[in-house]
Design a protein around this motif. Sequence first.
Motif, PDB file in Angstrom:
ATOM      1  N   ILE A  85       0.759  -1.173  -0.162  1.00 10.21           N
ATOM      2  CA  ILE A  85       0.022   0.012   0.098  1.00 10.21           C
ATOM      3  C   ILE A  85       0.715   1.311  -0.072  1.00 10.21           C
ATOM      4  CG2 ILE A  85      -1.812   1.097   1.075  1.00 10.21           C
ATOM      5  CD1 ILE A  85      -2.500  -1.303   2.611  1.00 10.21           C
ATOM      6  N   PHE A  86       0.263   2.167  -0.906  1.00 13.14           N
ATOM      7  CA  PHE A  86       1.385   3.346  -1.101  1.00 13.14           C
ATOM      8  C   PHE A  86       0.468   4.647  -0.808  1.00 13.14           C
ATOM      9  CE2 PHE A  86       2.529   6.884  -3.923  1.00 13.14           C
ATOM     10  CZ  PHE A  86       3.984   6.985  -3.553  1.00 13.14           C
ATOM     11  N   LEU A  87       0.814   5.576  -0.101  1.00 12.46           N
ATOM     12  CA  LEU A  87       0.143   6.918  -0.085  1.00 12.46           C
ATOM     13  C   LEU A  87       1.044   7.957  -0.665  1.00 12.46           C
ATOM     14  CD1 LEU A  87      -2.177   8.484   0.932  1.00 12.46           C
ATOM     15  CD2 LEU A  87      -1.481   8.324   3.093  1.00 12.46           C
ATOM     16  N   SER A  88       0.386   8.773  -1.410  1.00 12.18           N
ATOM     17  CA  SER A  88       1.360   9.953  -1.832  1.00 12.18           C
ATOM     18  C   SER A  88       0.745  11.121  -1.024  1.00 12.18           C
ATOM     19  CB  SER A  88       1.060  10.439  -3.321  1.00 12.18           C
ATOM     20  OG  SER A  88      -0.111  10.993  -3.444  1.00 12.18           O
ATOM     21  N   PHE A  89       1.804  12.092  -0.519  1.00  9.00           N
ATOM     22  CA  PHE A  89       1.455  13.228   0.057  1.00  9.00           C
ATOM     23  C   PHE A  89       0.827  14.260  -0.810  1.00  9.00           C
ATOM     24  CE2 PHE A  89       5.037  11.349   2.592  1.00  9.00           C
ATOM     25  CZ  PHE A  89       4.599  11.147   3.693  1.00  9.00           C
ATOM     26  N   GLN A  90      -0.233  15.033  -0.135  1.00  7.14           N
ATOM     27  CA  GLN A  90      -0.788  16.108  -0.394  1.00  7.14           C
ATOM     28  C   GLN A  90       0.154  17.351  -0.499  1.00  7.14           C
ATOM     29  OE1 GLN A  90      -4.725  16.923   1.307  1.00  7.14           O
ATOM     30  NE2 GLN A  90      -4.989  18.990  -0.011  1.00  7.14           N
ATOM     31  N   TYR A  91       0.846  17.403   0.279  1.00  7.55           N
ATOM     32  CA  TYR A  91       2.026  18.441   0.756  1.00  7.55           C
ATOM     33  C   TYR A  91       3.347  17.779   0.947  1.00  7.55           C
ATOM     34  CZ  TYR A  91      -2.490  20.973   1.230  1.00  7.55           C
ATOM     35  OH  TYR A  91      -3.772  21.748   1.060  1.00  7.55           O
ATOM     36  N   PRO A  92       3.802  17.316  -0.187  1.00  8.32           N
ATOM     37  CA  PRO A  92       5.195  16.641  -0.056  1.00  8.32           C
ATOM     38  C   PRO A  92       6.468  17.390   0.590  1.00  8.32           C
ATOM     39  CG  PRO A  92       4.598  16.334  -2.238  1.00  8.32           C
ATOM     40  CD  PRO A  92       3.591  17.414  -1.667  1.00  8.32           C
ATOM     41  N   GLN A  93       6.877  16.751   1.608  1.00 15.62           N
ATOM     42  CA  GLN A  93       7.879  17.607   2.400  1.00 15.62           C
ATOM     43  C   GLN A  93       9.419  17.746   1.827  1.00 15.62           C
ATOM     44  OE1 GLN A  93       7.082  19.074   5.508  1.00 15.62           O
ATOM     45  NE2 GLN A  93       4.819  18.643   4.617  1.00 15.62           N
ATOM     46  N   GLU A  95       7.046  19.470  -9.912  1.00 13.47           N
ATOM     47  CA  GLU A  95       8.113  18.733  -9.755  1.00 13.47           C
ATOM     48  C   GLU A  95       7.928  17.788  -8.456  1.00 13.47           C
ATOM     49  OE1 GLU A  95      11.871  21.244 -11.456  1.00 13.47           O
ATOM     50  OE2 GLU A  95      11.178  21.685  -9.857  1.00 13.47           O
ATOM     51  N   LYS A  96       7.389  18.616  -7.538  1.00  8.46           N
ATOM     52  CA  LYS A  96       7.159  17.642  -6.140  1.00  8.46           C
ATOM     53  C   LYS A  96       6.181  16.417  -6.434  1.00  8.46           C
ATOM     54  CE  LYS A  96       8.192  21.322  -2.801  1.00  8.46           C
ATOM     55  NZ  LYS A  96       7.486  22.074  -1.529  1.00  8.46           N
ATOM     56  N   LYS A  97       5.234  16.768  -7.213  1.00 12.68           N
ATOM     57  CA  LYS A  97       3.931  15.818  -7.446  1.00 12.68           C
ATOM     58  C   LYS A  97       4.655  15.005  -8.471  1.00 12.68           C
ATOM     59  CE  LYS A  97       1.176  17.741  -4.878  1.00 12.68           C
ATOM     60  NZ  LYS A  97      -0.316  18.247  -5.078  1.00 12.68           N
ATOM     61  N   LYS A  98       5.410  15.300  -9.567  1.00 10.30           N
ATOM     62  CA  LYS A  98       6.054  14.266 -10.350  1.00 10.30           C
ATOM     63  C   LYS A  98       6.926  13.360  -9.613  1.00 10.30           C
ATOM     64  CE  LYS A  98       7.883  16.083 -14.182  1.00 10.30           C
ATOM     65  NZ  LYS A  98       8.489  16.850 -15.035  1.00 10.30           N
ATOM     66  N   ASN A  99       7.694  13.812  -8.603  1.00 14.65           N
ATOM     67  CA  ASN A  99       8.559  13.023  -7.723  1.00 14.65           C
ATOM     68  C   ASN A  99       7.732  12.021  -6.800  1.00 14.65           C
ATOM     69  OD1 ASN A  99      11.105  12.471  -6.533  1.00 14.65           O
ATOM     70  ND2 ASN A  99      10.505  13.381  -4.728  1.00 14.65           N
ATOM     71  N   GLU A 100       6.374  12.362  -6.490  1.00 11.29           N
ATOM     72  CA  GLU A 100       5.719  11.371  -5.771  1.00 11.29           C
ATOM     73  C   GLU A 100       5.341  10.223  -6.823  1.00 11.29           C
ATOM     74  OE1 GLU A 100       3.909  12.056  -2.281  1.00 11.29           O
ATOM     75  OE2 GLU A 100       5.955  12.411  -2.535  1.00 11.29           O
ATOM     76  N   ILE A 101       4.908  10.476  -8.064  1.00  9.02           N
ATOM     77  CA  ILE A 101       4.701   9.568  -9.074  1.00  9.02           C
ATOM     78  C   ILE A 101       5.756   8.390  -9.189  1.00  9.02           C
ATOM     79  CG2 ILE A 101       3.720   8.881 -11.220  1.00  9.02           C
ATOM     80  CD1 ILE A 101       1.845  10.438  -9.393  1.00  9.02           C
TER      81      ILE A 101
END
Length: 258
Positions: free
Chosen positions: A84-92, A150-156
């Motif tokens: 199970i994986f959860l991406s962050f809404q606000y990556p730190q 870029e932050k969201k692409k990094n989550e992907i």
Amino acid sequence: MNKKLLNVCNLKSKVEAEKILQGINLEVETGEIHVIMGPNGSGKSTLANVLMGHPEHEITDGKVEFEGENINDLAVDKRAKKGIFLSFQYPQEIPGVTVENFLRTAKTAVTGENQSIFDFKFLLEDKMKLLDIDQSYADRYLNKGFSGGEKKKNEILQMAVLEPKLAILDETDSGLDVDATRTVAEGIKKLASDDNAMIIITHHNQILDYLQPDYVHVLVDGKIVKTGDMDLAREIEKEGYAAYKPEKVEDYKSAKNC
């Protein structure tokens, strides 16, 4: 053949004394993309956190089953190891830790196997190429100085490297412009397969136009009150959530027999 990954039955939760989830019922099978929509404060991010096992969220009733196993009491790291994986809404931002080192450490933690520096570098390069991410990202400090896109692409990218069975993406498209939204959506589509499933939490239809999800769920006041397809998402975009207030929804209490 699709198999059931997630079964959520009459799930209720609270944070301290505040009740939030009020009886969530949800089934997710492999090969499916589910979307959760709802007004602010309806419990969307809470659902994501409860599914991931956030310790501040207490389950007060119901159950969460993953691949047939009750995981109500399972810690976050154990859920991650199960896929199970959860991406962050606000990556730190994490200064001093490169994207490559972070991902190699995460891969080691999830798989329980040490990742060879050289083998992992090749793996990361392949995943970055798949997602059209510049190779220089690997040497940058995690999210330090990254734009929202870029932050969201990094989550992907994290999802691509960890290869979860169930990915929960909490407002991955939040704050993105049209080009960044399309890039993130294309990355999600490349990673979707018959062997995994995705739950996408969003306020916006823009990303859905690229993804064409299998199911759209409306979450209001801690319950899923309506399930449909893209037509439902388009209706909400035009009309809002007024028609889905608890007092206006017939059979608001789910009749699902768990």
